[in-house]
Design a protein around this motif. Sequence first.
Motif, PDB file in Angstrom:
ATOM      1  N   SER A 163       0.832  -1.202   0.000  1.00 19.10           N
ATOM      2  CA  SER A 163       0.000   0.000   0.000  1.00 19.10           C
ATOM      3  C   SER A 163       0.866   1.252   0.000  1.00 19.10           C
ATOM      4  O   SER A 163       0.653   2.182  -0.796  1.00 19.10           O
ATOM      5  N   SER A 164       1.858   1.282   0.878  1.00 19.87           N
ATOM      6  CA  SER A 164       2.733   2.458   0.942  1.00 19.87           C
ATOM      7  C   SER A 164       3.599   2.556  -0.312  1.00 19.87           C
ATOM      8  O   SER A 164       3.913   3.655  -0.777  1.00 19.87           O
ATOM      9  N   ALA A 165       3.960   1.402  -0.878  1.00 16.31           N
ATOM     10  CA  ALA A 165       4.776   1.409  -2.094  1.00 16.31           C
ATOM     11  C   ALA A 165       3.972   1.956  -3.275  1.00 16.31           C
ATOM     12  O   ALA A 165       4.480   2.735  -4.088  1.00 16.31           O
ATOM     13  N   VAL A 166       2.705   1.547  -3.364  1.00 15.58           N
ATOM     14  CA  VAL A 166       1.843   2.042  -4.437  1.00 15.58           C
ATOM     15  C   VAL A 166       1.656   3.551  -4.304  1.00 15.58           C
ATOM     16  O   VAL A 166       1.705   4.292  -5.288  1.00 15.58           O
ATOM     17  N   GLU A 167       1.448   4.007  -3.088  1.00 12.40           N
ATOM     18  CA  GLU A 167       1.290   5.443  -2.862  1.00 12.40           C
ATOM     19  C   GLU A 167       2.554   6.194  -3.298  1.00 12.40           C
ATOM     20  O   GLU A 167       2.471   7.273  -3.893  1.00 12.40           O
ATOM     21  N   TYR A 168       3.712   5.602  -3.013  1.00 10.09           N
ATOM     22  CA  TYR A 168       4.974   6.214  -3.433  1.00 10.09           C
ATOM     23  C   TYR A 168       5.052   6.276  -4.960  1.00 10.09           C
ATOM     24  O   TYR A 168       5.419   7.313  -5.541  1.00 10.09           O
ATOM     25  N   ALA A 169       4.707   5.173  -5.620  1.00 14.63           N
ATOM     26  CA  ALA A 169       4.758   5.133  -7.080  1.00 14.63           C
ATOM     27  C   ALA A 169       3.819   6.179  -7.685  1.00 14.63           C
ATOM     28  O   ALA A 169       4.170   6.869  -8.653  1.00 14.63           O
ATOM     29  N   GLN A 170       2.642   6.305  -7.100  1.00 12.16           N
ATOM     30  CA  GLN A 170       1.683   7.287  -7.604  1.00 12.16           C
ATOM     31  C   GLN A 170       2.210   8.714  -7.441  1.00 12.16           C
ATOM     32  O   GLN A 170       1.965   9.578  -8.284  1.00 12.16           O
ATOM     33  N   SER A 171       2.959   8.936  -6.359  1.00  8.88           N
ATOM     34  CA  SER A 171       3.537  10.270  -6.156  1.00  8.88           C
ATOM     35  C   SER A 171       4.579  10.589  -7.221  1.00  8.88           C
ATOM     36  O   SER A 171       4.904  11.750  -7.454  1.00  8.88           O
ATOM     37  N   LYS A 172       5.089   9.533  -7.882  1.00 12.45           N
ATOM     38  CA  LYS A 172       6.080   9.712  -8.949  1.00 12.45           C
ATOM     39  C   LYS A 172       5.424   9.703 -10.327  1.00 12.45           C
ATOM     40  O   LYS A 172       6.105   9.680 -11.350  1.00 12.45           O
ATOM     41  N   GLY A 173       4.071   9.691 -10.348  1.00 14.60           N
ATOM     42  CA  GLY A 173       3.358   9.764 -11.617  1.00 14.60           C
ATOM     43  C   GLY A 173       3.135   8.444 -12.312  1.00 14.60           C
ATOM     44  O   GLY A 173       2.902   8.411 -13.529  1.00 14.60           O
ATOM     45  N   VAL A 174       3.178   7.343 -11.572  1.00 13.44           N
ATOM     46  CA  VAL A 174       3.018   6.008 -12.156  1.00 13.44           C
ATOM     47  C   VAL A 174       1.564   5.558 -12.075  1.00 13.44           C
ATOM     48  O   VAL A 174       0.872   5.801 -11.083  1.00 13.44           O
ATOM     49  N   LEU A 175       1.096   4.882 -13.111  1.00 10.14           N
ATOM     50  CA  LEU A 175      -0.258   4.337 -13.171  1.00 10.14           C
ATOM     51  C   LEU A 175      -0.190   2.847 -12.854  1.00 10.14           C
ATOM     52  O   LEU A 175       0.605   2.117 -13.448  1.00 10.14           O
ATOM     53  N   VAL A 176      -1.029   2.383 -11.920  1.00 12.49           N
ATOM     54  CA  VAL A 176      -0.957   1.001 -11.436  1.00 12.49           C
ATOM     55  C   VAL A 176      -2.225   0.231 -11.787  1.00 12.49           C
ATOM     56  O   VAL A 176      -3.344   0.671 -11.479  1.00 12.49           O
ATOM     57  N   PHE A 177      -2.050  -0.934 -12.429  1.00 15.03           N
ATOM     58  CA  PHE A 177      -3.153  -1.837 -12.755  1.00 15.03           C
ATOM     59  C   PHE A 177      -3.004  -3.127 -11.947  1.00 15.03           C
ATOM     60  O   PHE A 177      -1.902  -3.681 -11.858  1.00 15.03           O
ATOM     61  N   ALA A 258      -3.224   1.341 -21.795  1.00 12.68           N
ATOM     62  CA  ALA A 258      -2.723   2.599 -21.250  1.00 12.68           C
ATOM     63  C   ALA A 258      -1.428   3.010 -21.938  1.00 12.68           C
ATOM     64  O   ALA A 258      -1.198   4.207 -22.204  1.00 12.68           O
ATOM     65  N   ALA A 259      -0.578   2.032 -22.246  1.00 15.73           N
ATOM     66  CA  ALA A 259       0.688   2.334 -22.925  1.00 15.73           C
ATOM     67  C   ALA A 259       0.430   2.944 -24.304  1.00 15.73           C
ATOM     68  O   ALA A 259       1.133   3.873 -24.730  1.00 15.73           O
ATOM     69  N   LEU A 260      -0.571   2.444 -25.016  1.00 14.20           N
ATOM     70  CA  LEU A 260      -0.906   2.989 -26.328  1.00 14.20           C
ATOM     71  C   LEU A 260      -1.353   4.448 -26.212  1.00 14.20           C
ATOM     72  O   LEU A 260      -0.882   5.322 -26.943  1.00 14.20           O
ATOM     73  N   VAL A 261      -2.282   4.693 -25.285  1.00 14.40           N
ATOM     74  CA  VAL A 261      -2.802   6.052 -25.114  1.00 14.40           C
ATOM     75  C   VAL A 261      -1.704   6.999 -24.662  1.00 14.40           C
ATOM     76  O   VAL A 261      -1.580   8.131 -25.171  1.00 14.40           O
ATOM     77  N   TRP A 262      -0.895   6.554 -23.739  1.00 12.05           N
ATOM     78  CA  TRP A 262       0.180   7.410 -23.205  1.00 12.05           C
ATOM     79  C   TRP A 262       1.246   7.675 -24.262  1.00 12.05           C
ATOM     80  O   TRP A 262       1.838   8.755 -24.323  1.00 12.05           O
ATOM     81  N   SER A 263       1.482   6.689 -25.109  1.00 11.76           N
ATOM     82  CA  SER A 263       2.453   6.855 -26.189  1.00 11.76           C
ATOM     83  C   SER A 263       1.997   7.943 -27.157  1.00 11.76           C
ATOM     84  O   SER A 263       2.813   8.713 -27.681  1.00 11.76           O
ATOM     85  N   ALA A 264       0.692   8.018 -27.380  1.00 13.58           N
ATOM     86  CA  ALA A 264       0.143   9.035 -28.278  1.00 13.58           C
ATOM     87  C   ALA A 264       0.089  10.404 -27.623  1.00 13.58           C
ATOM     88  O   ALA A 264       0.088  11.431 -28.311  1.00 13.58           O
ATOM     89  N   HIS A 265       0.049  10.425 -26.287  1.00 15.42           N
ATOM     90  CA  HIS A 265      -0.053  11.686 -25.542  1.00 15.42           C
ATOM     91  C   HIS A 265       0.977  11.688 -24.402  1.00 15.42           C
ATOM     92  O   HIS A 265       0.618  11.621 -23.229  1.00 15.42           O
ATOM     93  N   PRO A 266       2.248  11.768 -24.744  1.00 17.99           N
ATOM     94  CA  PRO A 266       3.304  11.658 -23.729  1.00 17.99           C
ATOM     95  C   PRO A 266       3.304  12.769 -22.686  1.00 17.99           C
ATOM     96  O   PRO A 266       3.936  12.626 -21.635  1.00 17.99           O
ATOM     97  N   ASP A 267       2.583  13.848 -22.953  1.00 19.92           N
ATOM     98  CA  ASP A 267       2.537  14.941 -21.989  1.00 19.92           C
ATOM     99  C   ASP A 267       1.424  14.774 -20.961  1.00 19.92           C
ATOM    100  O   ASP A 267       1.323  15.553 -20.015  1.00 19.92           O
ATOM    101  N   TRP A 268       0.597  13.760 -21.117  1.00 22.66           N
ATOM    102  CA  TRP A 268      -0.476  13.516 -20.161  1.00 22.66           C
ATOM    103  C   TRP A 268       0.078  12.925 -18.872  1.00 22.66           C
ATOM    104  O   TRP A 268       1.151  12.306 -18.852  1.00 22.66           O
ATOM    105  N   THR A 269      -0.680  13.083 -17.792  1.00 26.63           N
ATOM    106  CA  THR A 269      -0.334  12.458 -16.516  1.00 26.63           C
ATOM    107  C   THR A 269      -1.044  11.120 -16.393  1.00 26.63           C
ATOM    108  O   THR A 269      -1.934  10.791 -17.187  1.00 26.63           O
ATOM    109  N   ALA A 270      -0.675  10.361 -15.360  1.00 22.52           N
ATOM    110  CA  ALA A 270      -1.335   9.079 -15.107  1.00 22.52           C
ATOM    111  C   ALA A 270      -2.837   9.268 -14.910  1.00 22.52           C
ATOM    112  O   ALA A 270      -3.646   8.466 -15.394  1.00 22.52           O
ATOM    113  N   ASN A 271      -3.226  10.313 -14.203  1.00 20.49           N
ATOM    114  CA  ASN A 271      -4.648  10.583 -13.985  1.00 20.49           C
ATOM    115  C   ASN A 271      -5.376  10.830 -15.297  1.00 20.49           C
ATOM    116  O   ASN A 271      -6.516  10.381 -15.480  1.00 20.49           O
ATOM    117  N   GLN A 272      -4.742  11.542 -16.210  1.00 20.18           N
ATOM    118  CA  GLN A 272      -5.381  11.847 -17.480  1.00 20.18           C
ATOM    119  C   GLN A 272      -5.513  10.611 -18.356  1.00 20.18           C
ATOM    120  O   GLN A 272      -6.541  10.414 -19.021  1.00 20.18           O
TER     121      GLN A 272
END
Length: 380
Positions: A163-177, A258-272
């Motif tokens: 839980s704390s690790a996921v929160e840390y990853a999210q603070s770094k802009g990572v999207l978790v599935f 998500a990788a496809l969408v993010w690849s097309a929009h590299p300036d988006w955040t994980a939330n977007q």
Amino acid sequence: MIVAGVTVSAGTVMPAAADTDLPEYLTKMRAPEMWKVADGTGITVAVIDSGVKDLPGLKGRVLPGVSFMEPPVDHPDETYPPHDDFEGHGTSMTAAIVGDGSAGGPQGLAPGAKVMPIRTSIGSPMAFGAIGESAKGVRYAADNGAKIINLSIGGWWSLDKISSAVEYAQSKGVLVFVAMGNEGDGNKSANPIAALPGVLGVGAVDITGEPLPSSSHGQATDLAAFGGKAPIRCKKNTAWCMQDGGTSYATSLASASAALVWSAHPDWTANQVARVLIQTAGAPVDGSKRNDWVGYGIARPSRALLNREGDPGAPDTDPLASPAPVKTPTPSADPAAAVPRRVESAAADSGLSWQWPALGAFVAVVLGLGITVIVKRRRR
């Protein structure tokens, strides 16, 4: 509570097929058309699992990675490189994301992406430590360039650590599935990791878009993807077999979407990226905004890439957040919730999930079988 379901499926060894043949679920997802827009290039997906076996279909698509697999107490000097996998689960997930379709393996949905393999004790007698190892893996992935983390595993052990690790990853802009699990009996067996804030819990559907009866489901389900018959490693990771992929495979396809969408929009955040995936998902056909089987619907990245649908919205706002009180994972009072509901169209994108790895040393040793452990989570 951890539910360890023993999923026994020998599978059928796949005959040789033309490398150009695409599985039906990729055709329905309009994968060849999407690849003309984006193929995942520039995006790293960390697959925290049982490692990855170096195979022809993965050449050049897998990064060095790392292993957090603890050695057995009687062999403290044993090492386990990330580019090895005696269980086969991590190899299957990796191929579903970036495979090139050769040598009998699956064509990955995001072939231009890179996979960072992070090996844990999944499938070994030391599997009880896999969630704690995964927590280390989540932090490593966040610190070493992963944009997406794929957890096709689950369990209650060391939930506080992950839980704390996921929160840390999210603070770094990572999207978790995270996969919901393959027990099929709702909240009581759903993966608790999927219920963590900001995590996208993934259920599984078949090729028609019908939820798999085996797919664990509940309040933590956010999206769904194909989890039916697909190429999965079998025979002690020496061949490809056609087996149900389950929520594990579905999670890999959601990560690849998500990788496809993010690849097309590299300036988006994980939330977007998450928001657009939710907005463009094939919603439940009963007209509801979401349900416990498919969440907001089946991931359909083609809508974002080809139809240009979806509004990325606020970069720093969790699209799953709401002012509603947190819902605890309890069985639904709705009698209809126990029955899978068909989701929008057979053409909806799908994702395939396999068996959860063994988490109990005792069961793994006594039964000698792959154990699928899945827990669930709910989002706000």
